[in-house]
Write a protein that holds these residues in place. Structure first.
Motif, PDB file in Angstrom:
ATOM      1  N   ASN A  65       1.008  -1.201   0.093  1.00 25.65           N
ATOM      2  CA  ASN A  65      -0.544   0.082   0.222  1.00 25.65           C
ATOM      3  C   ASN A  65       0.730   0.896   0.054  1.00 25.65           C
ATOM      4  O   ASN A  65       2.069   1.479   0.054  1.00 25.65           O
ATOM      5  CB  ASN A  65      -1.191   0.166   0.921  1.00 25.65           C
ATOM      6  N   GLY A  66       0.249   2.179  -0.414  1.00 26.82           N
ATOM      7  CA  GLY A  66       0.916   3.868  -0.669  1.00 26.82           C
ATOM      8  C   GLY A  66       1.446   4.994   0.451  1.00 26.82           C
ATOM      9  O   GLY A  66       1.323   5.733   0.133  1.00 26.82           O
ATOM     10  N   ARG A  67       0.639   4.041   2.024  1.00 25.01           N
ATOM     11  CA  ARG A  67       1.196   5.482   2.990  1.00 25.01           C
ATOM     12  C   ARG A  67       2.054   5.475   3.171  1.00 25.01           C
ATOM     13  O   ARG A  67       3.575   5.068   3.442  1.00 25.01           O
ATOM     14  CB  ARG A  67       0.872   3.719   4.153  1.00 25.01           C
ATOM     15  N   THR A  68       2.729   7.415   3.521  1.00 23.46           N
ATOM     16  CA  THR A  68       3.784   7.859   3.876  1.00 23.46           C
ATOM     17  C   THR A  68       3.865   7.674   4.852  1.00 23.46           C
ATOM     18  O   THR A  68       2.785   8.218   5.518  1.00 23.46           O
ATOM     19  CB  THR A  68       4.286   8.709   3.054  1.00 23.46           C
ATOM     20  N   ARG A  69       5.297   8.482   5.821  1.00 24.23           N
ATOM     21  CA  ARG A  69       5.081   9.119   7.084  1.00 24.23           C
ATOM     22  C   ARG A  69       4.204  11.052   6.721  1.00 24.23           C
ATOM     23  O   ARG A  69       3.838  11.276   7.878  1.00 24.23           O
ATOM     24  CB  ARG A  69       6.604   9.104   7.027  1.00 24.23           C
ATOM     25  N   TRP A  70       4.610  11.295   5.248  1.00 32.12           N
ATOM     26  CA  TRP A  70       4.484  12.735   5.188  1.00 32.12           C
ATOM     27  C   TRP A  70       2.974  12.756   5.467  1.00 32.12           C
ATOM     28  O   TRP A  70       2.797  13.553   5.465  1.00 32.12           O
ATOM     29  CB  TRP A  70       4.926  12.789   3.849  1.00 32.12           C
ATOM     30  N   GLN A  71       2.188  11.923   5.281  1.00 33.12           N
ATOM     31  CA  GLN A  71       0.613  12.198   4.962  1.00 33.12           C
ATOM     32  C   GLN A  71       0.132  12.223   6.567  1.00 33.12           C
ATOM     33  O   GLN A  71      -0.618  12.504   6.116  1.00 33.12           O
ATOM     34  CB  GLN A  71       0.276  11.205   4.445  1.00 33.12           C
ATOM     35  N   GLY A  72       1.165  12.823   7.679  1.00 33.46           N
ATOM     36  CA  GLY A  72      -0.066  12.927   8.862  1.00 33.46           C
ATOM     37  C   GLY A  72       0.602  12.349  10.497  1.00 33.46           C
ATOM     38  O   GLY A  72       1.420  11.300  10.137  1.00 33.46           O
ATOM     39  N   PHE A  73       0.198  12.959  11.404  1.00 34.84           N
ATOM     40  CA  PHE A  73       0.963  11.901  12.273  1.00 34.84           C
ATOM     41  C   PHE A  73       0.279  10.300  13.027  1.00 34.84           C
ATOM     42  O   PHE A  73       1.344  10.602  13.102  1.00 34.84           O
ATOM     43  CB  PHE A  73       0.532  13.334  13.583  1.00 34.84           C
ATOM     44  N   GLU A  74      -0.537  10.688  12.318  1.00 33.58           N
ATOM     45  CA  GLU A  74      -1.407   9.363  12.495  1.00 33.58           C
ATOM     46  C   GLU A  74      -0.124   8.030  11.751  1.00 33.58           C
ATOM     47  O   GLU A  74      -0.576   6.795  11.888  1.00 33.58           O
ATOM     48  CB  GLU A  74      -2.917   9.216  11.541  1.00 33.58           C
ATOM     49  N   ARG A  75       0.800   8.563  10.880  1.00 37.47           N
ATOM     50  CA  ARG A  75       0.913   7.756  10.241  1.00 37.47           C
ATOM     51  C   ARG A  75       2.450   7.679   9.583  1.00 37.47           C
ATOM     52  O   ARG A  75       3.904   7.373   9.559  1.00 37.47           O
ATOM     53  CB  ARG A  75       0.820   7.551   8.328  1.00 37.47           C
ATOM     54  N   ALA A  76       3.365   8.526  10.903  1.00 38.35           N
ATOM     55  CA  ALA A  76       3.963   9.369  10.786  1.00 38.35           C
ATOM     56  C   ALA A  76       5.771   8.357  11.323  1.00 38.35           C
ATOM     57  O   ALA A  76       6.822   8.868  11.233  1.00 38.35           O
ATOM     58  CB  ALA A  76       4.288  10.279  11.435  1.00 38.35           C
ATOM     59  N   TRP A  77       5.057   6.898  11.536  1.00 39.22           N
ATOM     60  CA  TRP A  77       5.996   6.044  12.830  1.00 39.22           C
ATOM     61  C   TRP A  77       6.604   4.806  11.783  1.00 39.22           C
ATOM     62  O   TRP A  77       7.419   3.707  12.698  1.00 39.22           O
ATOM     63  CB  TRP A  77       6.289   5.922  14.020  1.00 39.22           C
ATOM     64  N   ILE A  78       5.456   5.175  10.340  1.00 40.67           N
ATOM     65  CA  ILE A  78       5.151   3.564   9.606  1.00 40.67           C
ATOM     66  C   ILE A  78       6.470   3.407   8.415  1.00 40.67           C
ATOM     67  O   ILE A  78       7.720   4.578   8.441  1.00 40.67           O
ATOM     68  CB  ILE A  78       4.049   3.693   7.957  1.00 40.67           C
ATOM     69  N   ASP A  79       7.347   2.275   8.651  1.00 38.90           N
ATOM     70  CA  ASP A  79       8.307   1.580   8.460  1.00 38.90           C
ATOM     71  C   ASP A  79       8.157   0.792   6.777  1.00 38.90           C
ATOM     72  O   ASP A  79       6.723   1.195   6.697  1.00 38.90           O
ATOM     73  CB  ASP A  79       8.735   0.634   8.718  1.00 38.90           C
ATOM     74  N   GLN A  80       9.148   0.582   6.291  1.00 42.05           N
ATOM     75  CA  GLN A  80       8.957   0.213   4.539  1.00 42.05           C
ATOM     76  C   GLN A  80       7.656  -1.706   5.062  1.00 42.05           C
ATOM     77  O   GLN A  80       6.912  -1.962   4.206  1.00 42.05           O
ATOM     78  CB  GLN A  80       9.552  -0.414   4.062  1.00 42.05           C
ATOM     79  N   PHE A  81       8.066  -2.003   6.319  1.00 43.15           N
ATOM     80  CA  PHE A  81       7.502  -3.548   6.880  1.00 43.15           C
ATOM     81  C   PHE A  81       7.135  -3.045   7.586  1.00 43.15           C
ATOM     82  O   PHE A  81       7.153  -2.470   8.381  1.00 43.15           O
ATOM     83  CB  PHE A  81       8.545  -4.613   6.278  1.00 43.15           C
ATOM     84  N   GLU A  82       5.495  -3.792   8.000  1.00 44.80           N
ATOM     85  CA  GLU A  82       5.261  -3.693   9.753  1.00 44.80           C
ATOM     86  C   GLU A  82       3.799  -4.787   9.618  1.00 44.80           C
ATOM     87  O   GLU A  82       4.192  -5.210   8.506  1.00 44.80           O
ATOM     88  CB  GLU A  82       4.037  -2.813  10.085  1.00 44.80           C
ATOM     89  N   ASN A  83       2.858  -5.703  10.268  1.00 48.61           N
ATOM     90  CA  ASN A  83       2.256  -5.861  10.343  1.00 48.61           C
ATOM     91  C   ASN A  83       0.820  -6.064  10.204  1.00 48.61           C
ATOM     92  O   ASN A  83       0.620  -4.700  10.761  1.00 48.61           O
ATOM     93  CB  ASN A  83       2.171  -7.430  11.491  1.00 48.61           C
ATOM     94  N   ALA A  84      -0.121  -6.221   9.298  1.00 48.19           N
ATOM     95  CA  ALA A  84      -0.979  -5.167   8.956  1.00 48.19           C
ATOM     96  C   ALA A  84      -2.046  -5.557  10.365  1.00 48.19           C
ATOM     97  O   ALA A  84      -2.238  -7.035  10.556  1.00 48.19           O
ATOM     98  CB  ALA A  84      -1.476  -5.800   7.899  1.00 48.19           C
ATOM     99  N   PRO A  85      -2.916  -4.605  11.049  1.00 47.85           N
ATOM    100  CA  PRO A  85      -3.791  -5.152  11.057  1.00 47.85           C
ATOM    101  C   PRO A  85      -5.037  -5.267  11.606  1.00 47.85           C
ATOM    102  O   PRO A  85      -6.026  -5.517  11.561  1.00 47.85           O
ATOM    103  CB  PRO A  85      -4.225  -3.697  11.866  1.00 47.85           C
ATOM    104  N   ILE A  86      -4.609  -6.543  10.234  1.00 52.00           N
ATOM    105  CA  ILE A  86      -5.639  -7.582  10.267  1.00 52.00           C
ATOM    106  C   ILE A  86      -4.924  -8.629   9.382  1.00 52.00           C
ATOM    107  O   ILE A  86      -3.896  -9.343   8.987  1.00 52.00           O
ATOM    108  CB  ILE A  86      -6.599  -6.939   8.657  1.00 52.00           C
ATOM    109  N   GLY A  87      -5.948  -9.685   9.956  1.00 52.33           N
ATOM    110  CA  GLY A  87      -5.275 -11.033   8.644  1.00 52.33           C
ATOM    111  C   GLY A  87      -4.630 -12.188  10.034  1.00 52.33           C
ATOM    112  O   GLY A  87      -3.854 -13.034   9.671  1.00 52.33           O
TER     113      GLY A  87
END
Length: 339
Positions: free
Chosen positions: A197-219
């Protein structure tokens, strides 16, 4: 300048000094410059000038090249180390960049990356039209998912079953029916083990600490690849311009990001900022400032607790448990209440 090069040479070795040395386009002979522009500054050597604008342009190109390589490395991991990488594509600026990268790497053609789209029945008409355009351009076919029990494209059927004004009556139920549930069902139908997916840190504080890989909150720990996590929106449009990437037509009408037509507006509202023919018209800062990309989204919407709405529910923690339909719970599918 000579002192700097000598210091770098001592630290890194002569073979690597060229990586730090400015190119001829940045440093020019003073004698060759007639009417030196204000951006050209004298250097320590009297016969040299430093072209600030050329330096900035070259630095941005270096940055973009690094970001491209970094994003493609992440996509390589997602598509080759997992069995079923799936890209939910909303066709916003970041998503068209990822689509182009997947095409460049051959993953759309060989099927190592599947593309899915959620049609909420409230999108701009241009959005689904644009999907058909990029499907033809890149030669792939997206799998489209919509509200449960409704055929793709059957807006009348949706209105009859769920109500034309569902989003006005209960925004959380609307998100559940039109976004979260189809999204989850799509991921499961596609057999997803890694979601791109295309989320970025630049999009705001809710996403400010995401990295290139993480565990999704689903599945139950589904892998999540965010290949452009470290990009700014300016990087995104620089890439689109560099490669002349097909992008959503509403960027030319003042929309930095595109969601549902019912709650998405241009920024500024007069539409004076536009992206036309691969370049900006008007003042681009209202789009490119930090956390400004999504300012025109979810306009006028509030959560039940009265807080301003900033997410549709797909990417929030615990999304699979937000509503009464968890497609990953022993394969059971519960019924969805309708209005």
């Amino acid at each position: 300048m000579k002192v700097l090069v000598a210091a770098v040479s001592a630290l890194y070795g002569a073979s690597q000094v060229s990586a730090f040395a400015p190119t001829r386009s940045v440093v020019r002979s003073q004698q060759s410059v007639v009417g030196v522009p204000t951006s050209a500054l004298s250097m320590a050597d009297d016969d040299k000038v430093f072209d600030q604008e050329a330096f900035i342009a070259e630095s941005k190109e270096m940055r973009l090249k690094y970001l491209e390589d970094q994003a493609m490395f992440a996509l390589k991991i997602a598509c080759e180390n997992y069995g079923n990488a799936v890209f939910p594509n909303a066709m916003i600026a970041g998503d068209v960049v990822i689509t182009h990268l997947l095409h460049r790497m051959g993953y759309l053609k060989d099927g190592k990356a599947k593309v899915m789209v959620v049609d909420t029945f409230h999108l701009f008409p241009e959005t689904m039209e644009f999907l058909r355009e990029i499907e033809e351009y890149y030669d792939f076919k997206a799998e489209v998912f919509c509200a449960d029990g409704i055929e793709v494209g059957d807006k009348a059927g949706f209105d009859k079953k769920y109500g034309e004004n569902l989003w006005k009556e209960d925004i959380e139920q609307y998100d559940k029916v039109c976004k979260v549930e189809p999204f989850q069902r799509g991921l499961k139908t596609c057999g997803t083990d890694c979601m791109i997916n295309g989320r970025t840190r630049w999009q705001g504080f809710e996403r400010a600490w995401i990295d290139q890989f993480e565990n999704a909150p689903i599945g139950g720990g589904l892998a999540k690849c965010n290949p452009i996590a470290y990009w700014t929106l300016e990087d995104t449009f620089d890439y689109i311009a560099k490669y002349e990437v097909p992008h959503h037509p509403l960027h030319a009408k003042g929309y930095p990001s595109i969601g549902d037509a019912k709650d998405t507006i241009p920024i500024p509202e007069d539409g004076s900022t536009r992206f036309v023919d691969f370049k900006f018209e008007g003042d681009k800062t209202p789009w490119l400032d930090y956390a400004s990309e999504r300012k025109g989204r979810f306009v006028g919407l509030e959560n039940k607790d009265g807080s301003t709405k900033t997410e549709c529910g797909i990417h929030v923690a615990g999304a699979e448990q937000t509503f009464d339909r968890d497609l990953w719970e022993e394969g059971a599918v519960k019924s969805v209440d309708s209005t």
